[in-house]
Structure formats: structure tokens, C-alpha cells
Design a protein around this motif. Structure first.
Motif, short mmCIF file in Angstrom:
data_model
loop_
_atom_site.label_atom_id
_atom_site.label_comp_id
_atom_site.label_asym_id
_atom_site.label_seq_id
_atom_site.Cartn_x
_atom_site.Cartn_y
_atom_site.Cartn_z
N ASP A 1 32.01 -31.99 7.87
CA ASP A 1 31.05 -31.43 6.91
C ASP A 1 31.09 -32.19 5.57
OD1 ASP A 1 30.30 -29.51 8.74
OD2 ASP A 1 31.67 -27.99 7.96
N SER A 2 32.28 -32.58 5.14
CA SER A 2 32.41 -33.29 3.86
C SER A 2 31.56 -34.55 3.84
CB SER A 2 33.87 -33.64 3.59
OG SER A 2 34.70 -32.51 3.62
N VAL A 3 31.58 -35.28 4.96
CA VAL A 3 30.83 -36.53 5.05
C VAL A 3 29.33 -36.25 5.03
CG1 VAL A 3 30.34 -38.55 6.49
CG2 VAL A 3 32.69 -37.68 6.31
N ARG A 4 28.91 -35.34 5.88
CA ARG A 4 27.47 -35.03 5.96
C ARG A 4 26.95 -34.49 4.63
NH1 ARG A 4 26.48 -31.09 8.50
NH2 ARG A 4 28.45 -30.29 9.33
N ASN A 5 27.72 -33.64 3.98
CA ASN A 5 27.29 -33.08 2.71
C ASN A 5 27.19 -34.14 1.62
OD1 ASN A 5 27.35 -30.63 4.02
ND2 ASN A 5 29.17 -29.87 2.98
N ALA A 6 28.20 -35.01 1.55
CA ALA A 6 28.19 -36.07 0.54
C ALA A 6 26.99 -37.00 0.73
CB ALA A 6 29.49 -36.86 0.60
N GLU A 7 26.69 -37.31 1.98
CA GLU A 7 25.55 -38.18 2.26
C GLU A 7 24.22 -37.49 1.96
OE1 GLU A 7 27.48 -41.01 5.76
OE2 GLU A 7 26.06 -39.43 6.30
N GLU A 8 24.11 -36.21 2.31
CA GLU A 8 22.86 -35.48 2.12
C GLU A 8 22.56 -35.20 0.66
OE1 GLU A 8 23.07 -31.93 4.41
OE2 GLU A 8 23.04 -32.95 6.35
N THR A 9 23.58 -34.84 -0.11
CA THR A 9 23.35 -34.43 -1.50
C THR A 9 23.69 -35.53 -2.50
OG1 THR A 9 25.58 -33.52 -1.81
CG2 THR A 9 23.90 -32.06 -0.86
N GLY A 10 24.47 -36.52 -2.06
CA GLY A 10 24.83 -37.63 -2.94
C GLY A 10 25.93 -37.32 -3.92
N GLU A 11 26.74 -36.27 -3.64
CA GLU A 11 27.77 -35.86 -4.59
C GLU A 11 29.00 -35.30 -3.88
OE1 GLU A 11 24.64 -34.30 -8.04
OE2 GLU A 11 25.57 -32.88 -6.65
N PHE A 12 30.15 -35.43 -4.52
CA PHE A 12 31.36 -34.74 -4.09
C PHE A 12 32.34 -34.69 -5.25
CE2 PHE A 12 32.24 -39.17 -2.89
CZ PHE A 12 33.54 -39.38 -3.32
N VAL A 13 33.36 -33.84 -5.12
CA VAL A 13 34.40 -33.71 -6.14
C VAL A 13 35.75 -33.88 -5.49
CG1 VAL A 13 35.53 -32.11 -7.76
CG2 VAL A 13 33.03 -32.20 -7.64
N TRP A 14 36.61 -34.66 -6.13
CA TRP A 14 38.01 -34.73 -5.71
C TRP A 14 38.82 -33.81 -6.60
CZ3 TRP A 14 42.16 -36.73 -8.78
CH2 TRP A 14 43.41 -36.67 -8.14
N ASN A 15 39.64 -32.96 -5.96
CA ASN A 15 40.53 -32.04 -6.67
C ASN A 15 41.98 -32.42 -6.34
OD1 ASN A 15 38.40 -29.69 -7.35
ND2 ASN A 15 38.04 -30.41 -5.27
N MET A 16 42.81 -32.56 -7.36
CA MET A 16 44.20 -32.93 -7.09
C MET A 16 44.94 -31.80 -6.38
SD MET A 16 47.24 -34.31 -9.59
CE MET A 16 46.74 -36.02 -9.52
N ALA A 17 45.55 -32.11 -5.26
CA ALA A 17 46.38 -31.15 -4.54
C ALA A 17 47.79 -31.18 -5.12
CB ALA A 17 46.41 -31.51 -3.06
N THR A 18 48.36 -30.02 -5.34
CA THR A 18 49.70 -29.92 -5.93
C THR A 18 50.60 -29.07 -5.05
OG1 THR A 18 49.19 -27.93 -7.21
CG2 THR A 18 48.66 -30.06 -8.22
#
Length: 226
Positions: free
Chosen positions: A70-87
């Protein structure tokens, strides 16, 4: 030992490949689809690619049904994503969002996480994560592999905006990684986190080289002019 992947067996009870490239930063990627549904998932093949301009990538194998994530399809469809630091403090939520779920399930809600609005893009940020990158999608490199999961999409994005919690910036104006305790992926079912550090400075007088290691485009340009 010696083996050739896909040709000769390694002879071990568990495949050693992923445990040989460690530790790996976690790309905890939030996206939203064209219907406005939120998605959040961790990817252990994540890295920054360059710093001027800042570009990051995450690598997503296909799911157990041989479908694109889903992450790939969503990024391609909407042109956006966010990286959040995992701790380390968020480790249980990171693990919960790794579950394979249908697109209509909101992983933020599933893991009990609060959404924070982004400023430049539509995907939400993870409340409690000390650092987030708002990214615009650039392109995808797709490498074919053995079904069902071997084929992989490598997604690249340019960082438009960076959020850093003031609480994790020390008195010298540097990000305090020991306070953050970033989570990292090992092999098998193993993780680790940063709880120590040491410094090494490359010898010589090449200030531009040192600025590049810091990731400062401004300092690198200034050193190149001097």
C-alpha cells in the motif's frame, strides 16, 4: 562457509542474508491513498540517498500474496509520503504496523497512535516520533524477483520539510541520538537501538569533504569557494 544465493544451499537453519547487513534504519512510512485512507508501515530497507537536495528511499517487497505494498501504491498515486523516526519507546507500535492488513484498515488507529498534520503534504505524521520528513515522491525502481515476495519496489522521495522535536536537540545544537534511541532492524526477528556513539574525523584539511559528511550543503559550498 560459502554459498551462492539461489544456487547452492547455505545449510543453516535460518537464512543469514539480512543478518549480514546490520543495523538497518527503519523507514516508518505514512501515506494516504486517493480515497483519503491512511496507511503506516515500517520498512527495514531505508536510507538517505543524498543531502543536496535531501533525498531518501525505502524498499518494499511485495506482500505474501504477490501484491505491491500500500505504501508504494499510495506514494505513486498521491505523490507524497512521510518518514517517521522509529524509536525504542515506540517499538511496540512499529511492530504492530508491520502486520499485513487490507487498505481500508488505518494502522494509526490499529496501533493506538495519534496523527499529527503535516505542513507540506497530506500524509499524517506520527505523534511521539521525534523526527519526521515530509517528502514528495520522485520515482520508483522496480526489480523483479521470485514470487510471491521477491519483486521489490525502491521508492525515492525528496524531503520538503523536516520536523525535529526541540527536546532531542542538545545544548550544542545537535540531534541527541542517545536520547532518541533510534530503533534499527537486525536479522531474523531481532532489533537493536542506538545507546552509544563515538567520533572519528577524517584526517587532512579538506573542509569540503568534512562538510559533506556532516551533510551541510551550505558549508560544503563555502569551503569549495575558499
Amino acid at each position: 562457509m560459502y554459498y551462492e544465493p539461489g544456487v547452492t544451499p547455505h545449510g543453516l537453519p535460518h537464512d543469514p542474508f539480512k543478518s549480514c547487513v546490520v543495523p538497518r534504519p527503519i523507514g516508518w512510512i505514512s501515506t494516504v491513498d486517493s480515497q483519503g485512507r491512511h496507511n503506516l508501515a515500517p520498512y527495514s530497507q531505508f536510507q538517505n540517498v543524498t543531502f543536496d537536495p535531501p533525498i531518501v528511499m525505502f524498499s518494499a517487497n511485495q506482500d505474501t500474496r504477490g501484491q505491491r505494498k500500500d505504501s508504494v501504491r499510495n506514494a505513486e498515486e498521491t505523490g507524497e509520503f512521510v518518514w517517521n523516526m522509529a524509536t525504542y519507546a515506540l517499538r511496540e507500535a512499529v511492530n504492530a504496523t508491520a502486520e499485513e492488513l487490507p487498505p481500508e484498515v488505518d494502522e494509526f488507529e490499529r496501533a493506538g497512535l495519534v496523527k499529527l498534520p503535516s505542513r507540506k503534504v497530506r500524509p499524517a505524521r506520527v505523534a511521539g516520533s521525534p523526527i519526521q520528513f515530509e517528502c514528495v515522491y520522485l520515482n520508483t525502481l522496480r526489480f523483479p524477483g521470485a514470487p510471491p515476495m521477491g519483486t521489490v519496489d525502491v521508492v525515492f522521495g525528496r524531503v520538503l520539510a523536516i520536523h525535529i522535536d526541540d527536546e532531542v536537540i542538545d545544548e550544542k545544537g545537535m540531534v541527541d541520538v542517545l536520547k532518541i534511541q533510534p530503533l534499527a532492524r537486525m536479522g531474523y526477528f531481532d532489533y537493536t537501538y542506538v545507546d552509544n556513539k563515538f567520533q572519528m574525523v577524517i584526517p587532512g584539511s579538506n573542509r569540503a569533504l568534512l562538510a559533506g559528511l556532516e551533510g551541510s550543503a551550505e558549508k560544503a559550498a563555502k569551503a569549495g569557494r575558499s
